[in-house]
Design a protein around this motif. Structure first.
Motif, PDB file in Angstrom:
ATOM      1  N   VAL A 225      39.992 -20.249 -46.637  1.00  0.00           N
ATOM      2  CA  VAL A 225      39.262 -19.605 -45.537  1.00  0.00           C
ATOM      3  C   VAL A 225      39.300 -18.088 -45.679  1.00  0.00           C
ATOM      4  CG1 VAL A 225      39.259 -19.177 -43.051  1.00  0.00           C
ATOM      5  CG2 VAL A 225      39.559 -21.505 -43.911  1.00  0.00           C
ATOM      6  N   LEU A 251      33.649 -16.155 -39.690  1.00  0.00           N
ATOM      7  CA  LEU A 251      34.974 -16.502 -40.206  1.00  0.00           C
ATOM      8  C   LEU A 251      36.056 -15.514 -39.777  1.00  0.00           C
ATOM      9  CD1 LEU A 251      33.983 -17.468 -43.870  1.00  0.00           C
ATOM     10  CD2 LEU A 251      34.699 -19.039 -42.062  1.00  0.00           C
ATOM     11  N   SER A 255      40.226 -16.051 -39.687  1.00  0.00           N
ATOM     12  CA  SER A 255      40.891 -15.348 -40.783  1.00  0.00           C
ATOM     13  C   SER A 255      41.911 -14.353 -40.258  1.00  0.00           C
ATOM     14  CB  SER A 255      39.850 -14.633 -41.649  1.00  0.00           C
ATOM     15  OG  SER A 255      38.933 -15.551 -42.204  1.00  0.00           O
TER      16      SER A 255
END
Length: 350
Positions: A225, A251, A255
């Motif tokens: 990820v 993301l 993250s």
């Protein structure tokens, strides 16, 4: 004894989660200040640098959308939907209206002092009522568009709950809304542009026992990820692909949480009082910032001034916001509560 241990563990996890969100929220609020601090004058020497740093600081906004959705559903029960909406009315709508009135007056005053020659070419707006209308209903002028979008999402949240209650269907809905934001041209403040991130936060909040907030992903998945997040960021910088940058934003919340968790010592770090003033930074930083930008855009002599405006003055804006927040909460707690939607930090240890 086992029940007592489970209770202690639950309390520890709750405290750790609150600390994590508080610490990350403060860092993201500071990023927003740097994002807004781009000099409006001669920025030729900073053009490449600000493109990179501003792009990275853009991860702050999706984090707040994600966390807002997550927190709405972390302890959600359908029978409490009305109480949730009333609470969010106090924490979102009331500060939104008050700060827009303050912002409209300050912006009008700044424009008047600058002879309506402000750097964003809004000289055609020559009355307080016009500024107020734009702040309340237009994404062009108001920096409070984020709260406006959250208000709409909050009203729709009870519907989101039933759409996301089934995890498989919920993932599908998040993916569909993400694809829509990738292929349909939308403005930065568009409700649909951010809805996939908000829904993702809602989904994690509803199914939190099985999801990433409790670090349930494998180390390989976490690494993948973060690697994908960095790949989207770097490639979007060099290729100027909006689709990759949208993926980077999507993301970013996960993250950032994974990176935070990687530094395990932060899990035991209790935030000091000042770290609870994230909303104060968001709501107050723009006043000194716009005054400086207005003056700087008309009096820049050396390009070195741009570096000072971009790298050093944000620290000043943050400190000013923290001081005002601390002073208001200490001296006029009722006013502070009204301006921040009931947010308090006095019970936090130093």
């Amino acid at each position: 004894m086992d029940e007592q241990k489970l209770e202690i563990a639950a309390q520890y996890n709750k405290k750790s989660r609150i600390n994590k969100i508080t610490n990350l929220s403060f860092m993201m609020a500071c990023m927003i200040v740097w994002l807004h601090s781009t000099p409006e004058g001669n920025v030729s020497l900073l053009l490449k640098i600000t493109r990179i740093t501003n792009s990275f600081c853009s991860c702050a906004v999706p984090f707040f959308f994600f966390i807002s959705g997550y927190l709405f559903f972390i302890n959600y029960r359908p029978e409490d939907a009305k109480n949730k909406l009333v609470t969010r009315f106090r924490t979102l709508l009331v500060p939104y209206v008050i700060w827009n009135i303050i912002a409209s007056f300050c912006w009008f005053l700044i424009a008047w002092v600058a002879n309506y020659e402000y750097v964003e070419s809004i000289s055609r707006y020559s009355s307080f009522s016009e500024y107020l209308y734009l702040f309340l209903f237009s994404g062009h002028l108001s920096i409070f568009w984020f709260i406006r979008n959250l208000i709409v999402y909050t009203v729709l949240s009870p519907c989101f709950y039933y759409l996301l209650l089934n995890k498989a269907y919920g993932i599908l809905i998040v993916v569909i809304t993400l694809i829509a934001s990738l292929i349909i041209p939308m403005s930065y403040t568009n409700l649909l542009y951010w809805i996939s991130i908000y829904l993702f936060g809602c989904l994690v909040g509803i199914h939190r026992k099985e999801w990433i907030i409790n670090s349930s992903l494998s180390n390989t998945s976490k690494f993948f990820v973060i690697l994908l997040w960095l790949f989207c960021f770097i490639t979007s910088i060099f290729t100027a692909k909006n689709e990759l940058f949208t993926l980077f934003r999507f993301l970013s919340p996960i993250s950032l949480i994974l990176i935070y968790d990687y530094f395990s010592f932060t899990k035991h770090f209790s935030p000091c009082r000042y770290l609870h003033y994230s909303f104060c930074i968001y709501a107050m930083h723009w006043i000194p910032l716009y005054v400086v930008q207005t003056y700087h855009s008309k009096h820049t002599i050396f390009q070195f001034d741009d570096y000072i405006v971009y790298y050093l003055l944000p620290i000043f804006y943050i400190l000013i916001s923290l001081f005002i927040g601390y002073y208001l909460e200490s001296k006029t707690p009722k006013l502070y509560s009204l301006l921040t939607g009931g947010r308090v930090s006095s019970n936090t240890k130093w």
